[in-house]
Design a protein around this motif. Sequence first.
Motif, mmCIF file in Angstrom:
data_model
loop_
_atom_site.group_PDB
_atom_site.id
_atom_site.type_symbol
_atom_site.label_atom_id
_atom_site.label_comp_id
_atom_site.label_asym_id
_atom_site.label_seq_id
_atom_site.Cartn_x
_atom_site.Cartn_y
_atom_site.Cartn_z
ATOM 1 N N GLU A 133 -5.441 -2.747 -0.858
ATOM 2 C CA GLU A 133 -4.462 -1.663 -1.030
ATOM 3 C C GLU A 133 -4.953 -0.687 -2.110
ATOM 4 N N ILE A 134 -5.663 -1.210 -3.117
ATOM 5 C CA ILE A 134 -6.190 -0.354 -4.198
ATOM 6 C C ILE A 134 -7.321 0.509 -3.638
ATOM 7 N N THR A 135 -8.190 -0.124 -2.857
ATOM 8 C CA THR A 135 -9.325 0.594 -2.264
ATOM 9 C C THR A 135 -8.817 1.716 -1.361
ATOM 10 N N ALA A 176 0.849 -1.195 0.000
ATOM 11 C CA ALA A 176 0.000 0.000 0.000
ATOM 12 C C ALA A 176 0.883 1.243 0.000
ATOM 13 N N VAL A 177 1.907 1.234 0.846
ATOM 14 C CA VAL A 177 2.693 2.463 1.006
ATOM 15 C C VAL A 177 3.458 2.815 -0.267
ATOM 16 N N LEU A 178 3.932 1.796 -1.002
ATOM 17 C CA LEU A 178 4.706 2.098 -2.217
ATOM 18 C C LEU A 178 3.847 2.872 -3.224
ATOM 19 N N LYS A 179 2.564 2.539 -3.280
ATOM 20 C CA LYS A 179 1.670 3.197 -4.231
ATOM 21 C C LYS A 179 1.302 4.600 -3.744
ATOM 22 N N ALA A 180 1.130 4.736 -2.413
ATOM 23 C CA ALA A 180 0.812 6.060 -1.870
ATOM 24 C C ALA A 180 1.992 7.006 -2.106
ATOM 25 N N MET A 181 3.209 6.460 -2.034
ATOM 26 C CA MET A 181 4.398 7.291 -2.273
ATOM 27 C C MET A 181 4.401 7.783 -3.724
ATOM 28 N N ALA A 182 4.059 6.891 -4.658
ATOM 29 C CA ALA A 182 3.997 7.292 -6.075
ATOM 30 C C ALA A 182 2.880 8.319 -6.274
ATOM 31 N N ALA A 183 1.788 8.139 -5.543
ATOM 32 C CA ALA A 183 0.630 9.035 -5.699
ATOM 33 C C ALA A 183 0.969 10.464 -5.303
ATOM 34 N N ALA A 184 2.003 10.658 -4.489
ATOM 35 C CA ALA A 184 2.382 12.015 -4.064
ATOM 36 C C ALA A 184 2.657 12.913 -5.279
ATOM 37 N N ILE A 185 3.006 12.270 -6.409
ATOM 38 C CA ILE A 185 3.305 13.038 -7.632
ATOM 39 C C ILE A 185 2.037 13.735 -8.172
ATOM 40 N N LEU A 186 0.878 13.248 -7.754
ATOM 41 C CA LEU A 186 -0.382 13.856 -8.242
ATOM 42 C C LEU A 186 -0.746 15.120 -7.459
ATOM 43 N N PHE A 187 0.029 15.425 -6.416
ATOM 44 C CA PHE A 187 -0.368 16.502 -5.497
ATOM 45 C C PHE A 187 0.429 17.785 -5.695
ATOM 46 N N THR A 216 -5.021 -7.016 -12.726
ATOM 47 C CA THR A 216 -3.662 -6.676 -12.318
ATOM 48 C C THR A 216 -3.721 -5.593 -11.239
ATOM 49 N N VAL A 217 -3.025 -5.871 -10.132
ATOM 50 C CA VAL A 217 -3.026 -4.935 -9.007
ATOM 51 C C VAL A 217 -2.306 -3.647 -9.409
ATOM 52 N N GLY A 218 -1.065 -3.798 -9.863
ATOM 53 C CA GLY A 218 -0.269 -2.624 -10.252
ATOM 54 C C GLY A 218 -0.908 -1.893 -11.422
ATOM 55 N N GLY A 219 -1.452 -2.639 -12.378
ATOM 56 C CA GLY A 219 -2.089 -2.026 -13.549
ATOM 57 C C GLY A 219 -3.287 -1.181 -13.137
ATOM 58 N N THR A 220 -4.106 -1.715 -12.239
ATOM 59 C CA THR A 220 -5.296 -0.974 -11.787
ATOM 60 C C THR A 220 -4.867 0.312 -11.077
ATOM 61 N N GLU A 221 -3.896 0.182 -10.157
ATOM 62 C CA GLU A 221 -3.472 1.366 -9.388
ATOM 63 C C GLU A 221 -2.857 2.434 -10.304
ATOM 64 N N THR A 222 -2.043 1.965 -11.245
ATOM 65 C CA THR A 222 -1.293 2.900 -12.092
ATOM 66 C C THR A 222 -2.218 3.650 -13.047
ATOM 67 N N LEU A 223 -3.105 2.898 -13.702
ATOM 68 C CA LEU A 223 -3.987 3.575 -14.664
ATOM 69 C C LEU A 223 -5.031 4.418 -13.938
ATOM 70 N N MET A 224 -5.406 3.985 -12.740
ATOM 71 C CA MET A 224 -6.329 4.819 -11.942
ATOM 72 C C MET A 224 -5.649 6.164 -11.641
ATOM 73 N N MET A 225 -4.366 6.116 -11.260
ATOM 74 C CA MET A 225 -3.665 7.377 -10.957
ATOM 75 C C MET A 225 -3.460 8.203 -12.224
ATOM 76 N N ALA A 226 -3.192 7.526 -13.346
ATOM 77 C CA ALA A 226 -3.024 8.263 -14.606
ATOM 78 C C ALA A 226 -4.321 8.998 -14.939
ATOM 79 N N ALA A 227 -5.460 8.339 -14.673
ATOM 80 C CA ALA A 227 -6.762 8.908 -15.043
ATOM 81 C C ALA A 227 -7.172 10.069 -14.142
ATOM 82 N N GLY A 261 -17.037 3.746 -7.928
ATOM 83 C CA GLY A 261 -16.951 2.278 -8.047
ATOM 84 C C GLY A 261 -15.820 1.698 -7.200
ATOM 85 N N ILE A 262 -15.324 2.465 -6.244
ATOM 86 C CA ILE A 262 -14.200 2.000 -5.406
ATOM 87 C C ILE A 262 -14.567 0.665 -4.741
ATOM 88 N N GLY A 263 -13.649 -0.288 -4.819
ATOM 89 C CA GLY A 263 -13.888 -1.600 -4.205
ATOM 90 C C GLY A 263 -14.611 -2.563 -5.146
#
Length: 442
Positions: free
Chosen positions: A203-205, A29-40, A175-186, A220-222
């Motif tokens: 972790e995605i939710t 979970a934390v690795l994705k939240a760290m990447a998400a910081a780029i959206l802020f 795909t876990v990483g695919g869902t998280e990554t494209l969700m953040m891209a969107a 549609g979260i979850g």
Amino acid sequence: MAKDYFKIQGLGGKKILRGEVQINGAKNAVLKAMAAAILFKDEVKILNAPYTEDVKKTVTLLETAGAKVEVSEDAVNHSHVLKINTATLHNTDIDPEIAKSMRASVVMTGPMLSRYGKVSLVQPGGCVIGARPIDQFIEGYKKMGATVEFKDDVSIITAPEGGLRGAEIIFHLQTVGGTETLMMAAVLAKGVTVLKNCAMEPEITSLAEYLTSCGAKIEGIGTTTLTITGVEPLVSAGKPYVTIPDRIEAGSFLLLAALCGDDVKITTCEPKHLEVLISMLMDSGVPLQIGTDFIHVKNNGAVKNSELKTFNVRTHEYPGFATDLQPQVSVFLTQASGESIIFETIFEGRFKYTEDLIKMGANITIMNPREIMVKGGAELKAPEAEELRAHDIRAGFAVVMAALVASGESVINNIYYIDRGYERLEERLCALGAKVERVKGE
Ligand code: EPU
């Protein structure tokens, strides 16, 4: 890479571990939240962060990109606090050395591409558990209007003029990483993106809920369909991301306690993320008490491992049986009474650790690259004059479990992999009464 190894004194089948083990925040979970910081636009504060090798590498990834990262200890909760500010980010070439050693680096491509319009990445590496391609990411970016150029093993991805565009993207597999990554891209793309056949791991939710609380529009979260309407860069306004408990760490300690524990309380965890495993262990005969945030393996010393019943396992995306608990459950099944079939549906290379278990006396037949048969009741022994190794993070924990169940002293090499997912494992096991020594290598 440090060449530390573990020396483990086996318990010879005795169930004597006692005490409490506190579960850390989830690495995945934390690795994705760290990447998400780029959206802020502003600083993102992450609480309850574990400080594993992969988290340290992600700090370096962000720093080499130009972000500012501050790490401090939260002594009260035995965790870490990360503060990430990406306002100064200027380099969108993801550090190749780190990307080669850590699959999760691919997740950074989503936020980088949507925020800065370009990103480059070498083919990511990580645990050797299968081919692990990135085709679903690349196809998704193309649907959002990006162009992708391949130079040797580097993918150079460029968003169209005006930024990524909303699109309908149907994943060919979950795909876990695919869902998280494209969700953040969107999240920062223009218009509406619909992602179908998404993975639903907790972790995605957790990530989606945090982004939504900071201004993202995700519906549609979850569920397996996420509808994301693009917005301007997000603002945390000081609201922290609180890392959810690591369900895989909790499940790993639970399986270990089921075999070697008398009275072990696994605390600060989320039992509802582990319902399938808990139900299997209860049916098998492991005495468990479940609370909202703890799992108590109680008076287990009174139950012989040979009295526990075996069961079959088929790994599956959440909420099914997690592939990340497959090696550990195999060790459990070598001790229970009866035969089991373990079918690995997610990764095609995740049975390498069975070589080590077989060396120790486990009765395992490899039926094909995706299926093994385990006969219970094996008496495990530390292999004489041979060393064991951690093949990947979870296989590493499984071999530690086997060494604790066995008689004699085992040596486990390559524990660098274990450190990637389990913080200070030896200290936490020793606190339960195990004898696990870390010997420093070069
Ligand atoms: N896949 C493709 N193409 C893609 C993406 C994935 O074919 O573009 C395949 C993979 O090869 C695999 C399957 O899809 O066969 C599922 O892979 P997924 O993308 O879901 O895995 P991941 O995001 O790379 C995360 C965890 C893994 C965990 C898997 C499955 C992180 C950092 N890693 O990986 O965790 O095993 O989901 O639950 O979140 C671990 O912690 O030890 C670990 C390996």
